[in-house]
Design a protein around this motif. Structure first.
Motif, short mmCIF file in Angstrom:
data_model
loop_
_atom_site.label_atom_id
_atom_site.label_comp_id
_atom_site.label_asym_id
_atom_site.label_seq_id
_atom_site.Cartn_x
_atom_site.Cartn_y
_atom_site.Cartn_z
N MET D 1 0.85 -1.20 0.00
CA MET D 1 0.00 0.00 0.00
C MET D 1 0.88 1.24 0.00
N ARG D 2 0.47 2.25 -0.80
CA ARG D 2 1.26 3.49 -0.87
C ARG D 2 0.35 4.68 -0.58
N ARG D 11 4.43 7.44 -0.69
CA ARG D 11 5.41 6.65 0.06
C ARG D 11 4.81 5.30 0.47
N ASP D 12 5.72 4.35 0.71
CA ASP D 12 5.31 3.02 1.12
C ASP D 12 4.64 3.07 2.49
N ARG D 13 3.64 2.24 2.68
CA ARG D 13 2.89 2.20 3.92
C ARG D 13 3.80 2.00 5.15
N ARG D 14 4.96 1.36 4.92
CA ARG D 14 5.82 1.04 6.07
C ARG D 14 6.36 2.29 6.76
N GLU D 15 6.26 3.44 6.11
CA GLU D 15 6.74 4.68 6.73
C GLU D 15 5.69 5.31 7.65
N ARG D 69 -9.80 6.86 2.17
CA ARG D 69 -9.44 5.55 1.66
C ARG D 69 -10.67 4.64 1.66
N THR D 71 -12.06 1.05 2.48
CA THR D 71 -11.61 -0.07 3.31
C THR D 71 -11.84 -1.43 2.63
N SER D 73 -11.59 -1.82 -1.12
CA SER D 73 -10.69 -1.92 -2.27
C SER D 73 -9.28 -1.42 -1.93
N HIS D 74 -9.15 -0.73 -0.81
CA HIS D 74 -7.89 -0.08 -0.42
C HIS D 74 -7.50 1.05 -1.36
N GLU D 75 -8.42 1.47 -2.22
CA GLU D 75 -8.13 2.62 -3.08
C GLU D 75 -7.99 3.86 -2.20
N ILE D 76 -7.02 4.69 -2.51
CA ILE D 76 -6.80 5.91 -1.74
C ILE D 76 -7.16 7.11 -2.61
#
Lengths: 977, 417, 185, 87
Positions: D1-2, D11-15, D69, D71, D73-76
């Motif tokens: 996910m970005r 940015r990557d979700r991990r941030e 966002r 929840t 489709s995770h589309e942002i």
């Protein structure tokens, strides 16, 4: 055996490897499978449940049978697909899941018991006697189950992870993928072309057809050469894209050293890539599917496409007398290729009555193969026609039930594939993965010409969509045969016809599941385990679905499909978790005194990401308690030095800092005078305690907040939240200065004496009362001094820029030792603070309130603050709550432990009698007995009462007197002195 | 039909032609005494115990998909009773006792395997917190053993005792904990309920809840209206949506939890092992696959699929703790939707609507709770009194602040439990 | 009279060269986090330009002028590297001395981007991440700062206490790249 | 996910650190009453579909964001700074 003049390995270097201890020779470029077949080895494995003899079925990563263990010792790797593993000199492969040997496997008795081991049999038995499950049945089942074995030793090899970014990711390097990469690459887009094979080209390497008037593989070489020459194109062979994730993120596994001897070098075995692509083209091709007929699982029975691949790419004929069985024209292509290579074709059995005729080999039209014979290798097949049955000698049967597009990645975001009747297969649902378009065989376009065209167009479309001026490359000449197929899933008849080869799921099992009302495809899969083997149903899903549909009187689309989930192809845990083995799991934080502490022999223990000294053993001290007791006495009687740099420090500046602090702390700070320090309590919005610490006012508009080591990150996040989201009206800025300052506690009656030797201006007691702070000069270095105490003694914390931390710590320790003191560690620090009843996160563990720790008075009535409202809920102010008290052992047993529970005297230690629990304990050398902090129902009302303390786990059952949590110097005279 | 080894033998000898459906596929009737919304583990066990314990058999279980298609069919199959706080303690203890007799109770082999659950700790602070929990378990009458480093080494010698980032100091061992075959649990309860007359109705989605002056009257479904005296909502993962049909807003946020299974391997991990510092837990299935998982993805989701950062974190935890699993390959990953509650503990309670009951908020502790959840929820629906093992799971505890059961101590942020 | 001896964050750890990529510690001099108070952004930018010749950098950018560097360092923050901050800045911004808080290293070499691709989840393709571009992001598991200071050179910044981990992780990536041989991309 | 950080870009979700529904922006007054506080801290709409939620760019610029966002489709659809977002 090799066929002279066939294949693409002409002139390749010979390679020696071994299988089950026997040495064989192959050629560079061989997979284990092609090399074994070249050596006439047909039996390579055993099935999961019945331990049936098995041979190579496919030529790709979907292989369900030819799973081997590679290597020995710690690095041995189980379940490696022989069809993917490239051979190298010294490669050592072993068969799995057989005992004592592959040829003679005792557990093949399971095959005889098959009638009793049908779908879900274990749900219906092994229930009696009750105790036998763990003792007898389960161990037996576990031992006979499983495939290869782990070494049980730590992974000795290197793995890595990496990130990559591109405009267009092309998945699959066959004709479609190559054209897509060419189109996007020529347009100037950054392209990544990933293919799981060591050599790109896909079916173009496996078929005898031509592209652009030349052998397909030559055309492939040219395209690859052009792509390799483009700066904006990155070719990633041996890289399997395994997962599609949100916003264009893809996971891919690259086999970096898998095909090379483990040299013990730094070269990774595998690399797991996170590829971020703005567009993706799925050109993953298609997988051929078997036909279910009685005993269709014998070694020698292979996919027709695999037979052509071994013949045309590796120059290997999988048999001397090859029969072909199919329901589509690929079967004929297979027979033609074999004949052209001089391999004897025993005949072609085509289920279609209108099947084409052939000159070079016999064709049975409207016929099926209904059985086979040959225990460890195919000997003959039985053909059923309208006229009856006949046997046909053959040592290899090439079967083709048609092709399933590789739709998996397109389904990773829950998009269900769509059934296409004309090709009897599922194709991807367009748009199911945003930005990804499927082309070629993966999209159900099976002719070479169609693959080239769809690939080229999709590549150009993707580049265009990103603003690159793209043109569709000229399409080379290629075969454009229509896909002619008549669905044939299973051949009716008695006996067992395999669908899932590895898990031994047969047509009967699926029908039985339906009969037992496991009619949903998910139920059938879970009940029979079909599709749960290492091939994840790649070879069996569609056929099993068709059988289920038939058995339940529904159409295939009505019956639906199971969901495809990542990974497309299995990925090692070592690759996904690369870098974490050993210390790499989380960063290590070392304070400036680390080296000096280690030199003093201090055991360093984890405190969050930090390391802190546990205690500083002196010669002759054999137990940590001796050191700890000494360090405590040292602080009480002389002076001790302790690194407190790990505590969070936050520098706040601006006109509104005071108002901000009033809002995040329960007590008031705006009234604090410059040069003074105050203790503060922070709540979460739900009213429970978040953290505590001191806050110093360094100037009119400048403050320094300290947090506990454990909560430093959480508090910083919280402050940012409150300022940015709730109180943006307040004008202030704050920055963490935890790393800027090395800070040391200097505590004890001789603390001032020690400091005066270091400070350029001696401390005047009057200027430095308890809770004072200010700037000082330490041996010529600008520093800060805080008159605060976590030990209860006269205490200071002195801070200097971190570069001087190591030096100052050594200086402090040397001078402390000269005064009869020295460094103290976490153990002593803990005892000192318990003696004073100071709390840590052992007490503020997230479930306690200000009321519970006796600090309700610190929640100011005059102002609002985070957590105030909810902290006043009836349930959080209930006198019956467990509240902080001190404990002193008065029973026969003088030992008390943290984690013990409290009960009324004389009551049984059972839940309903539970009165509380102990959070912190220590032996107080000052008082000469153990002391503890605890939470006790109505605690403060019960001072003087004796309670029962029970620690079942450590075998402690004693009595304690409930006392005030401040054991030592309750008036605080020493602290202020 | 009664299942037994003899039965399997007989059917084997007679061509396996005699097997019967494990449950019927009845059409929904127009009215039931009780309608259970949700054919997952909890809904099926609720129906089973309504029939078994309370003689209420005019019951329908309405499932929008297939039975057991929710979290009961997508978890890491761990069964344990190792909670520390009152409310949870007695409930999971009760559940474990039900597990221990489940095969015989259901005449269905759910493969309850009491191989032991080992929680590792990595600091003195963690040790003391675990000791407190272990003592609570013993106070409750369950089993717990505090192991030092050497004790752990004897049990699971394959951990990295020398180089792991957070060294193993010891562990809390819970011998009666273990695993069970998750699908079989749903199927066993389904079969048991069906045999007692409960109608299990698949592919029947509830689209509305009929309420007349404060009392529930029935439900609207994709297969027509169904009247009911009492309705139970047991739809963890979709609780907020179904509750909204009754005009309720719940203290629930839905999150995705991923889990993983590797290719089949010969036996190598004989217990359930959990890593105190890295949110990692692992066991090996009887088929040989390593079954493991970690923390939720940490963002609200109904997608039943996760993302790579969470995947990588789990694998990294595995590699630092037990680097011998490195060469095992992850075969499948999946995601389940968790009802995350503000204190990490569930809700089994009445609602303000008379006759409407609520069972939700299982966070990621739902699987092991299946027997007791159904047992206690059935008791509540049948008698309108809380079962003695489930008095603490009140819907109003957050409003009043009484009896918040926050094992993690992370407070009112749904995803932190 | 004793005196305090200064130590740099990477003392004893660097320099390091593997496979043509070098990692060296930089001596930044004074480092100050400059964070403008509300509404003072413009005034601060002017004061910085006047006093140090560099403006307050735009997000994800850095600027260099004789001796002074201003690196965007997060929401409303810049890291002023080199000179003592001019007192005039204090009227407009919170100034926080960070000279000892961060480890600064320079990584340079033909394959530096391949090395960083192992550590940094940000797109560093030179077409998009040019000289002077900077990012607050992750380096391995560490929060840090990455700036391109040359065609084949980057500056990495992490917490001082994490210097050893930084060196370890970069070295591991360098070794893997060197062992792979062939160039990527 | 970005996630598209308004300051740093995608940015990557991990941030990022996730907090929860954007309702947390709308803090009730101290005397708003039990129901208001229960709704603020505990109760959630928890929609299956489009929602506004709070993320903190902890591994990046340090900004608190309101991200819109889906929840399912995770589309942002976008992100804005929490300080500038309308409650």
């Amino acid at each position: 055996m090799r066929v002279a003049g066939k294949g693409l390995l002409a002139g390749a270097r010979p390679v020696t490897f071994s299988f089950d201890g026997v040495r064989y020779r192959g050629l560079e470029g061989d997979t284990l499978a092609s090399a074994l077949l070249a050596n006439g080895v047909r039996l390579v494995g055993r099935s999961f449940k019945y331990h049936r003899p098995r041979g190579v079925l496919t030529a790709g990563s979907e292989e369900p049978n030819a799973l081997l263990t590679i290597g020995r010792g710690a690095g041995q790797e189980p379940n490696v697909r022989a069809t993917v593993q490239e051979i190298y000199d010294g490669l050592e492969a072993r068969s799995q899941n057989r005992w004592p040997s592959l040829g003679f496997d005792l557990l093949s008795v399971n095959d005889l018991a098959a009638p009793f081991l049908g779908a879900g049999f274990y749900y219906k038995t092994f229930m009696w006697p009750k105790s036998f499950w763990e003792k007898v049945y389960e161990p037996l089942i576990r031992r006979s189950a499983g495939l290869g074995a782990l070494s049980r030793e730590a992974n000795p090899d290197r793995y890595e992870k990496a990130f990559a970014f591109c405009d267009v990711l092309v998945i699959g390097g066959g004709p479609a993928g190559l054209m897509a990469a060419l189109a996007a690459g020529r347009a100037g887009a950054d392209v990544i072309l990933a293919d799981e094979d060591a050599r790109m080209g896909g079916r173009a390497l496996a078929e005898s057809w031509e592209i652009g008037g030349r052998s397909a593989h030559l055309w492939v070489d040219d395209v690859l050469a052009e792509l390799a020459a483009m700066e904006n194109v990155r070719l990633m062979p041996r890289t399997c894209v395994v997962g599609a994730y949100d916003q264009g993120t893809y996971g891919a596994l690259e086999r970096v050293g898998q095909h090379l001897p483990r040299s013990g070098s730094a070269r990774p075995v595998e690399c797991f890539w996170r590829i971020v692509a703005r567009r993706a083209v799925l050109a993953a091709g298609a997988l051929e599917r078997p036909v279910a007929f009685r005993n269709n699982d014998r070694p020698g029975i292979m996919m027709a496409g695999a037979v052509r691949a071994y013949l045309n790419r590796w120059g290997v004929a999988p048999g001397r007398r090859v029969a072909v069985f199919g329901n589509n024209d690929d079967a004929h292509r297979t027979a033609r290729d074999l004949v052209a290579a001089g391999v004897h074709v025993a005949g072609l059995i085509d289920s279609r009555h209108d099947a084409p005729r052939a000159r070079d080999f016999r064709v049975w039209r409207g016929a099926v193969v209904c059985d086979s014979a040959g225990r460890k290798g195919l000997e003959n097949i039985t053909i059923r026609t309208a006229r009856g049955k006949e046997k046909l000698q053959a040592d290899c049967l090439a079967m083709s039930g048609g092709w399933n597009p590789s739709v998996h990645l397109a389904c990773h975001m829950n998009g269900r594939p769509v059934w296409r009747r004309d090709i009897a297969a599922f194709v991807p649902l367009p748009g199911a993965v945003p930005g990804l378009e499927a082309v070629g065989a993966a999209n159900g376009a099976f002719s070479t010409a169609a693959c080239l065209r769809e690939g080229a167009e999709a590549g150009a479309r993707a580049a265009e969509a990103l603003g690159f001026g793209a043109a569709v490359p000229d399409l080379p000449e290629a075969e454009d045969d229509p896909c002619r197929i008549a669905p044939l899933w299973s051949v009716p008849g008695r006996g067992r016809a395999w669908l899932d080869f590895q898990n031994d799921v047969t047509v009967k099992d699926v029908k039985q599941a339906a009969a037992e009302n496991f009619r949903s495809v998910e139920h059938m899969k879970r009940y029979t385990t079909q599709g749960m083997a290492t091939d994840q149903g790649k070879n069996s899903n569609v056929a099993a679905l068709a059988v289920l549909a038939d058995a339940t009187g529904r159409s295939i689309p009505e019956t639906g499909t199971t969901t495809f989930r990542p990974p497309y192809s299995p990925v090692s845990i070592a690759a996904l978790g690369a870098g974490a083995q050993g210390k790499g799991f989380a960063p290590e934080r070392f304070s400036t005194s680390h080296a000096a502490s280690v030199e003093h022999g201090a055991p360093m223990i984890e405190a969050g990401l930090w390391y802190r000294p546990s205690y500083f053993p002196k010669p002759g001290e054999t137990h940590w308690r001796q050191s700890c007791d000494r360090e405590v006495r040292m602080v009480r009687e002389a002076v001790g030095v302790c690194d407190v740099s790990t505590l969070g420090k936050i520098d706040l500046q601006g006109p509104d800092v005071g108002a901000f602090l009033d809002f995040v702390y329960t007590n008031t700070f705006s009234t604090l005078k410059v040069g003074r320090v105050r203790y503060g309590l922070m709540l979460r919005e739900d009213g429970f305690v978040m953290d505590d610490g001191t806050c110093a006012r360094l100037g009119e508009n400048r403050w320094l907040m300290t947090t506990t080591t454990a909560a430093a990150g959480e508090v910083m996040r919280h402050l940012e939240w409150v300022h940015q989201a709730l109180r943006p009206d307040l004008d202030l800025r704050f920055v963490s200065v935890t790393e800027q300052w090395a800070q040391f506690a200097v505590a004890g009656p001789k603390a001032r004496e020690l400091l005066n030797g270091l400070l350029d201006a001696p401390l005047a007691q009057a200027d430095w009362p308890f809770m004072a702070c200010g700037a000082v000069s330490v041996l010529g270095v600008r520093g800060r001094l805080f008159r605060i105490s976590f030990s209860g003694e006269q205490g200071y914390e002195i801070a200097v820029p971190a570069r001087f931390g190591d030096s100052l710590f050594r200086e402090l320790v040397a001078r402390a030792e000269a005064l009869g003191g020295g460094p103290y560690g976490m153990e002593a620090l803990n005892v000192l603070r318990i003696e004073k009843g100071f709390i840590t996160h052992a007490e503020i563990h997230g479930r306690t309130t200000a009321y519970d720790i006796g600090m309700q008075g610190m929640v100011s009535e005059k102002k609002d603050c985070i957590g105030k409202t909810l902290s006043q809920r009836a349930g959080l102010m209930d006198p019956d709550r467990e509240r902080l008290v001190g404990l002193k052992p008065v029973g026969a047993v003088k030992q008390i432990t943290a984690g013990a529970h409290l009960f009324n005297r004389g009551e049984a230690p059972v839940r309903v009698n539970d009165q509380g629990y102990v959070t912190s304990v220590g032996f107080s050398p000052t008082l000469g007995h153990m002391i503890g902090l605890a939470f006790l129902r109505r605690g403060p009302e019960r001072i003087g009462e004796v309670v029962r303390l029970v620690d079942h786990l450590r075998g402690i059952d004693t009595e304690c007197e409930v006392v005030n949590p401040v054991f030592y110097d309750p008036e605080g005279g020493r602290m202020r002195g | 039909m009664r299942f037994s080894g003899l039965r399997v033998l007989w059917e084997g000898l007679t061509g396996n032609r005699g097997w019967e459906p494990h449950w019927r596929d009845p059409a929904p009737k127009s009215e039931y005494d009780v309608v259970i919304i949700g054919g997952g583990g909890h809904g099926l066990s609720t129906a089973y115990y309504l029939a078994r314990e309370h003689g209420i058999t005019n019951v329908a279980v309405l499932e929008k998909g297939y039975l057991g298609g929710g979290n009961v069919g997508r978890n890491t199959t761990i069964v344990r009773a190792n909670y520390g706080l009152p409310g949870n303690s007695e409930f999971y203890s009760h559940s474990l006792k039900l597990w221990e007799g489940l095969e015989q109770e259901l005449n269905y082999n759910v493969m309850m395997s009491q191989r032991g659950v080992l929680n590792l700790f990595h600091s003195d602070g963690q040790r003391d917190a675990f000791a407190r929990r272990g003592n609570a378990m013993v106070n409750q009458g369950d089993d717990a053993i505090l192991l030092d480093r050497e004790g752990v080494r004897r049990l699971v010698p394959y951990l990295d005792f020398d180089n792991a980032r957070f060294p193993v100091h010891g562990g809390l061992f819970h011998p009666r904990g273990g695993t069970a075959r998750h699908d079989a649990v749903a199927w066993g309860y389904a079969r048991g309920a069906d045999r007692r007359g409960v109608d299990l109705i698949q592919n029947c989605e509830v689209t509305g809840i009929d309420i007349e002056n404060g009392r529930v009257r029935g439900v609207q479904t994709t297969r027509g209206a169904i009247r009911a005296g009492k309705v139970g909502i047991v739809v963890a993962g979709r609780s907020s949506q179904v509750a909204a049909m009754a005009g309720m807003r719940l203290p629930i946020e839905s999150h995705v939890l991923q889990a993983f299974v590797t290719e089949g391997l010969k036996p190598v991990i004989d217990h359930v092992v959990t890593f105190g510092m890295g949110h990692f837990y692992i066991s090996q299935s009887d088929k040989g696959g390593l079954v493991f998982g970690g923390d939720i993805d940490m963002y609200a989701s109904y997608a039943a699929r996760g993302n790579l950062p969470a995947v990588e974190h789990v694998m990294e935890a595995g590699m630092t703790l037990m680097p011998m699993i490195g060469k095992a390959r992850v075969l499948r990953s999946w995601g389940g939707i968790m009802d995350m509650s503000p204190d990490g503990s569930p809700i089994i309670d009445r609602t303000d609507v008379e006759g409407l009951y609520l069972n939700c908020g299982w966070n990621y502790g739902g699987f092991k709770a299946v027997p007791a959840s159904g047992h206690c929820f059935a008791h509540l629906m049948a008698t309108d009194r809380y079962h003695e093992a489930a008095t603490g799971f009140r819907l109003d505890r957050f409003r009043t602040g009484y009896g918040i059961i926050d094992e993690e101590g992370t407070g009112a942020q749904h995803n932190l439990h | 009279m004793a005196e305090l001896i200064a130590k740099t964050p990477c003392e004893g750890l660097l320099p390091l060269t593997v496979g043509g990529v070098s990692l060296t510690e930089e001596n930044p001099g004074v480092m100050t986090v400059v964070a403008p108070f509300r509404g003072r952004e413009a005034a601060l930018a002017q004061a910085m330009r006047a006093a140090h010749g560099v403006a307050f950098p735009a997000p994800n950018r850095s600027a260099v002028r004789a001796g002074a560097r201003a690196i965007w360092f997060g929401r409303g923050q810049a890291l002023l590297v080199g000179p003592e901050p001019d007192p005039s800045l204090a009227e407009h911004a919170a100034l926080t001395d960070q000279s000892d808080a961060w480890a600064l290293v320079r990584i340079e070499g033909e394959r530096v981007e391949d090395v960083l691709a192992r550590l940094v989840p940000v797109d560093l393709r030179v077409r998009l991440f040019k000289r002077g571009h900077t990012a607050r992001t992750l380096i391995g598991h560490m929060a840090g700062s990455v700036t391109r200071v040359g065609p084949r050179a980057f500056q990495l910044i992490v917490f001082r206490s994490m210097a050893a981990t930084l060196v370890h992780e970069v070295r591991t990536a360098m070794e893997a790249i060197a062992a792979r041989g062939v160039l990527e991309g | 996910m970005r996630i598209p950080c308004p300051i740093c870009g995608e940015r990557d979700r991990r941030e990022f650190y996730y907090k929860g529904a954007a309702v947390a922006l709308d803090r009730p007054g101290p005397d708003a009453g039990e129901a208001a506080w229960d709704a603020y801290v505990y109760l959630r709409e928890n929609p299956a579909g489009r929602t506004r939620e709070l993320w903190y760019h902890e591994g990046g610029c340090g900004a608190w964001l309101v991200v819109t966002r889906d929840t399912v489709s995770h589309e942002i659809f976008g992100a804005e700074l929490a300080g500038e977002a309308d409650v």
